[in-house]
Design an enzyme around this catalytic site. Sequence first.
Site: not given
Length: 352
Positions: A28, A93-95
């Site tokens: 990320k 869901k991941d930001r």
Amino acid sequence: MTDASVEPRWRLEWPVSSGQRVGSARLKVSPEDFRVTECLWPEVEGQAGGAEGAGEHLCVRLEKSGDNTEFVARELAQLAGCKAFEVGFCGLKDRHAVTSQWFSLYCPGREASDAELLSAIGERWRVLNWRRHARKLRRGEHQANGFELVLREVQGDRQAMEAALALLAERGAPNYFGPQRFGFQGGNLERAVNLDVTRLNRKKGGRRGGGGSGSKNVLYFSAARSWLFNEVLAARVEAGHWFEAMAGEPAVDGSPTGPLWGDGGTTASGDQEQLERAVVAGHPEFERLFLSTRMKPERRALVTRPDNLQWQWQEDDSLRLQFALPPGQYATTVLADVFELQDMSLSRDNKY
């Protein structure tokens, strides 16, 4: 960064399947390096524009980045003029990612206003698709999540990493819950231990949902169950039989499972029950906690298997991976069995 001189009370790292990771990488580095696509209606998601459908709920598939799911759901409720609990979605869901997922908005009898509402939503997020549906979307209702990830600054022996990825594709990885579930330095576990068990079983009036202390208690209970599951799975990883069913395995398609602890402990029997109870007995603070509740024991798969795992090396020592996972299983858990990951999004958390 934690103080290395302070001994943590709770273990938040568990053994990997091969005994050690064979590489390291950055995860990320940018949101575009972590793409998640929720698969709910495959026959609809490949189409452009809206699909036919009927019902009281307008379902919208959005692409988002920088916003978490619950924030988007609250904002959608305001735009749609409905209550927050009338907005449904299948999973969080991941930001710190580029994600696409479905939301359902309770808009009965307002089909004529759908285009106007979709236009307003499109000013905030990219609208990928929409349809009318008879029911509110529920957690875990989707079929799978597809992932396209890029690992940066990958280090390690490439041949060893290739072999580990091939084994991962064939056998899968231990299906641990991620450390984020347990809070900073295990804070959610500490709160679980200190819950007042006399006030846990039912909220005032018997109502479920909403916020406040009731939802926090659920969070802490979930953390405690997840941590005990990880401890049982770790024992089986160390024993080398985490990917095979044991004697006493409850019937779940012949696949190995572990306990989500509850009142009565576990539904396993025989050798498996003995192992699970022995592990949990080493943590009497949690054992007492679940004896004081009416939470039903459940099971969770010990193995997470990435479907159609593919990978390609990039020229700059980056690695691109694609695969799919069932609901409730996590890409970072899969990758962490092979790579020591440095999650670069953690340094951005204090901005939100």
